[in-house]
Motif scaffolding. Structure first.
Motif, PDB file in Angstrom:
ATOM      1  N   PHE A  60      14.871   4.443   2.501  1.00  0.00           N
ATOM      2  CA  PHE A  60      15.741   4.127   1.360  1.00  0.00           C
ATOM      3  C   PHE A  60      15.485   5.059   0.183  1.00  0.00           C
ATOM      4  O   PHE A  60      16.429   5.603  -0.403  1.00  0.00           O
ATOM      5  CB  PHE A  60      15.543   2.674   0.930  1.00  0.00           C
ATOM      6  CG  PHE A  60      16.484   2.248  -0.162  1.00  0.00           C
ATOM      7  CD1 PHE A  60      17.728   1.725   0.147  1.00  0.00           C
ATOM      8  CD2 PHE A  60      16.146   2.378  -1.506  1.00  0.00           C
ATOM      9  CE1 PHE A  60      18.619   1.343  -0.849  1.00  0.00           C
ATOM     10  CE2 PHE A  60      17.015   2.003  -2.509  1.00  0.00           C
ATOM     11  CZ  PHE A  60      18.263   1.479  -2.182  1.00  0.00           C
ATOM     12  N   MET A  99      26.613   8.321  -1.077  1.00  0.00           N
ATOM     13  CA  MET A  99      26.229   8.860   0.222  1.00  0.00           C
ATOM     14  C   MET A  99      26.051  10.364   0.090  1.00  0.00           C
ATOM     15  O   MET A  99      26.481  10.977  -0.895  1.00  0.00           O
ATOM     16  CB  MET A  99      27.256   8.509   1.301  1.00  0.00           C
ATOM     17  CG  MET A  99      28.668   8.951   1.046  1.00  0.00           C
ATOM     18  SD  MET A  99      29.777   8.304   2.343  1.00  0.00           S
ATOM     19  CE  MET A  99      31.341   9.015   1.809  1.00  0.00           C
ATOM     20  N   GLY A 115      23.148  10.056   4.771  1.00  0.00           N
ATOM     21  CA  GLY A 115      22.809   8.665   4.474  1.00  0.00           C
ATOM     22  C   GLY A 115      23.770   8.053   3.472  1.00  0.00           C
ATOM     23  O   GLY A 115      24.554   8.752   2.814  1.00  0.00           O
ATOM     24  N   CYS A 120      20.940  11.478  -2.574  1.00  0.00           N
ATOM     25  CA  CYS A 120      22.222  11.235  -3.235  1.00  0.00           C
ATOM     26  C   CYS A 120      22.191  11.747  -4.680  1.00  0.00           C
ATOM     27  O   CYS A 120      23.178  12.304  -5.174  1.00  0.00           O
ATOM     28  CB  CYS A 120      22.556   9.750  -3.219  1.00  0.00           C
ATOM     29  SG  CYS A 120      23.023   9.096  -1.595  1.00  0.00           S
ATOM     30  N   ASP A 178      17.285   1.246   6.648  1.00  0.00           N
ATOM     31  CA  ASP A 178      16.172   0.787   5.801  1.00  0.00           C
ATOM     32  C   ASP A 178      14.822   1.364   6.211  1.00  0.00           C
ATOM     33  O   ASP A 178      13.784   0.723   6.032  1.00  0.00           O
ATOM     34  CB  ASP A 178      16.116  -0.748   5.799  1.00  0.00           C
ATOM     35  CG  ASP A 178      17.292  -1.366   5.063  1.00  0.00           C
ATOM     36  OD1 ASP A 178      17.866  -0.687   4.201  1.00  0.00           O
ATOM     37  OD2 ASP A 178      17.643  -2.519   5.356  1.00  0.00           O
ATOM     38  N   GLU A 232      20.722   5.605   7.554  1.00  0.00           N
ATOM     39  CA  GLU A 232      20.192   6.963   7.556  1.00  0.00           C
ATOM     40  C   GLU A 232      20.541   7.660   8.868  1.00  0.00           C
ATOM     41  O   GLU A 232      20.509   7.046   9.928  1.00  0.00           O
ATOM     42  CB  GLU A 232      18.678   6.921   7.392  1.00  0.00           C
ATOM     43  CG  GLU A 232      18.223   6.084   6.214  1.00  0.00           C
ATOM     44  CD  GLU A 232      17.315   4.918   6.590  1.00  0.00           C
ATOM     45  OE1 GLU A 232      17.075   4.043   5.732  1.00  0.00           O
ATOM     46  OE2 GLU A 232      16.855   4.881   7.761  1.00  0.00           O
ATOM     47  N   VAL A 238      16.948   8.457   0.764  1.00  0.00           N
ATOM     48  CA  VAL A 238      18.406   8.493   0.691  1.00  0.00           C
ATOM     49  C   VAL A 238      18.878   8.505  -0.757  1.00  0.00           C
ATOM     50  O   VAL A 238      19.725   9.319  -1.144  1.00  0.00           O
ATOM     51  CB  VAL A 238      19.020   7.298   1.459  1.00  0.00           C
ATOM     52  CG1 VAL A 238      20.514   7.165   1.140  1.00  0.00           C
ATOM     53  CG2 VAL A 238      18.827   7.463   2.951  1.00  0.00           C
ATOM     54  N   ILE A 239      18.346   7.626  -1.580  1.00  0.00           N
ATOM     55  CA  ILE A 239      18.797   7.585  -2.966  1.00  0.00           C
ATOM     56  C   ILE A 239      18.416   8.866  -3.702  1.00  0.00           C
ATOM     57  O   ILE A 239      19.187   9.371  -4.535  1.00  0.00           O
ATOM     58  CB  ILE A 239      18.269   6.309  -3.680  1.00  0.00           C
ATOM     59  CG1 ILE A 239      19.033   6.073  -4.974  1.00  0.00           C
ATOM     60  CG2 ILE A 239      16.797   6.380  -3.952  1.00  0.00           C
ATOM     61  CD1 ILE A 239      18.735   4.725  -5.619  1.00  0.00           C
ATOM     62  N   HIS A 295      16.005  -3.044  -3.224  1.00  0.00           N
ATOM     63  CA  HIS A 295      15.683  -2.844  -1.809  1.00  0.00           C
ATOM     64  C   HIS A 295      14.454  -3.658  -1.421  1.00  0.00           C
ATOM     65  O   HIS A 295      14.431  -4.328  -0.371  1.00  0.00           O
ATOM     66  CB  HIS A 295      15.442  -1.355  -1.552  1.00  0.00           C
ATOM     67  CG  HIS A 295      15.001  -1.034  -0.161  1.00  0.00           C
ATOM     68  ND1 HIS A 295      15.791  -1.246   0.951  1.00  0.00           N
ATOM     69  CD2 HIS A 295      13.837  -0.524   0.306  1.00  0.00           C
ATOM     70  CE1 HIS A 295      15.140  -0.869   2.040  1.00  0.00           C
ATOM     71  NE2 HIS A 295      13.955  -0.433   1.673  1.00  0.00           N
ATOM     72  N   HIS A 325      20.329  -1.719   0.733  1.00  0.00           N
ATOM     73  CA  HIS A 325      20.123  -1.212   2.085  1.00  0.00           C
ATOM     74  C   HIS A 325      20.606   0.225   2.200  1.00  0.00           C
ATOM     75  O   HIS A 325      21.501   0.653   1.469  1.00  0.00           O
ATOM     76  CB  HIS A 325      20.880  -2.077   3.099  1.00  0.00           C
ATOM     77  CG  HIS A 325      20.478  -3.511   3.082  1.00  0.00           C
ATOM     78  ND1 HIS A 325      19.366  -3.978   3.747  1.00  0.00           N
ATOM     79  CD2 HIS A 325      21.019  -4.581   2.447  1.00  0.00           C
ATOM     80  CE1 HIS A 325      19.247  -5.279   3.540  1.00  0.00           C
ATOM     81  NE2 HIS A 325      20.237  -5.669   2.753  1.00  0.00           N
ATOM     82  N   SER A 326      20.010   0.931   3.141  1.00  0.00           N
ATOM     83  CA  SER A 326      20.447   2.288   3.441  1.00  0.00           C
ATOM     84  C   SER A 326      20.682   2.438   4.935  1.00  0.00           C
ATOM     85  O   SER A 326      19.998   1.814   5.754  1.00  0.00           O
ATOM     86  CB  SER A 326      19.401   3.309   2.976  1.00  0.00           C
ATOM     87  OG  SER A 326      18.145   3.081   3.598  1.00  0.00           O
ATOM     88  N   TYR A 351      23.806   4.315   0.766  1.00  0.00           N
ATOM     89  CA  TYR A 351      23.086   3.108   0.329  1.00  0.00           C
ATOM     90  C   TYR A 351      24.014   2.251  -0.522  1.00  0.00           C
ATOM     91  O   TYR A 351      25.033   2.714  -1.046  1.00  0.00           O
ATOM     92  CB  TYR A 351      21.803   3.461  -0.430  1.00  0.00           C
ATOM     93  CG  TYR A 351      22.014   3.896  -1.865  1.00  0.00           C
ATOM     94  CD1 TYR A 351      21.927   2.978  -2.912  1.00  0.00           C
ATOM     95  CD2 TYR A 351      22.294   5.222  -2.178  1.00  0.00           C
ATOM     96  CE1 TYR A 351      22.123   3.384  -4.224  1.00  0.00           C
ATOM     97  CE2 TYR A 351      22.491   5.634  -3.483  1.00  0.00           C
ATOM     98  CZ  TYR A 351      22.399   4.711  -4.505  1.00  0.00           C
ATOM     99  OH  TYR A 351      22.598   5.101  -5.806  1.00  0.00           O
TER     100      TYR A 351
END
Length: 253
Positions: free
Chosen positions: A98, A164, A149, A105, A95, A139, A101-102, A130, A136-137, A151
């Protein structure tokens, strides 16, 4: 069984149709429409349902059979990969990135997939989740560079994985295995992986009948768990710990 998915009403608090009504073809398509409000998303995940659609489509809601899951004590990493991790300086956090990471992805190419299903509306919706403490992520960092990562959504003691990525070879494996390691130690037994593929199966994913999956979700979703960031719970966790045999189930080379 109807040959058409249900049309969701405008009220985000309205119940979803029973998952058993999901179509066989395409497998698991249950409903169409609605929105991605927190109330609607929480209602969906609490019943084992997730959104998955592409740009230009209405929102599509799914509950496939079988369901792909990971037992948190049984993510498989090869012996060769584990040995490489013992010399690895990567750090795992939760976190702290986040949005990054998204976004990663969404950018990562997938075999057989053109474009991304993580469109702008999805990114906004999950970033809102979030901020509310539900999404949540995990990382993986090489120094301060994000190299992998994962999520997803946490409801009770059930984690629903969404996506991921790897920016370096093995980044997503480390993110998944580290997530599973921590969830296992916190008493969370299961990670939903939604739909199978060869990569997930190679890492130890299992196919569960939908009924078994939904019964497990119904038990885990109401178990008490604190909402909010997991950053302090994870800290700066060394990825090399995954190289220690016994942290997760080893696989043959």
């Amino acid at each position: 069984m109807s040959s058409l998915p249900a049309l969701l009403p405008a009220d985000p608090e309205a119940p979803f149709p029973p998952a058993e009504r999901a179509l066989r073809q395409p497998d698991g398509l249950l409903a169409v429409g609605g929105d991605l409000s927190p109330a609607r998303l929480l209602n969906a995940y609490r019943h084992g349902i997730f959104p998955w659609y592409s740009a230009g489509q209405p929102i599509l809601w799914w509950c496939p059979d079988p369901r792909t899951v990971f037992a948190t004590d049984h993510v498989r990493l090869s012996s060769k990969f584990r040995r490489s991790l013992r010399r690895c300086d990567w750090t795992v956090r939760a976190d702290t990135a986040f949005a990054e990471v998204i976004e990663a992805c969404a950018r990562t190419p997938r075999p057989g997939q053109h474009g991304t299903w993580i469109i702008d509306d999805m990114r906004v919706a999950y970033q809102r989740m979030h901020a509310l403490g539900y999404a949540h992520s995990f990382e993986v960092f090489d120094g301060e560079r994000l190299v992998g990562g994962i999520y997803g959504i946490a409801v009770g003691r059930m984690f629903f994985g969404e996506s991921m990525f790897s920016a370096q070879p093995g980044g997503s494996k480390v993110a998944l295995a580290a997530l599973a390691h921590h969830l296992d130690h916190w008493g969370w037994p299961l990670i939903d992986a939604q739909v199978e593929n060869d990569h997930l199966l190679s890492l130890g994913a299992q196919r569960w009948p939908r009924r078994r999956f939904l019964e497990t979700v119904a038990d885990l979703r109401d178990q008490p768990e604190l909402r909010g960031p997991w950053t302090a719970r994870v800290g700066d966790w060394p990825a090399r710990r995954l190289g220690i045999t016994g942290d997760q189930a080893p696989a043959a080379d």
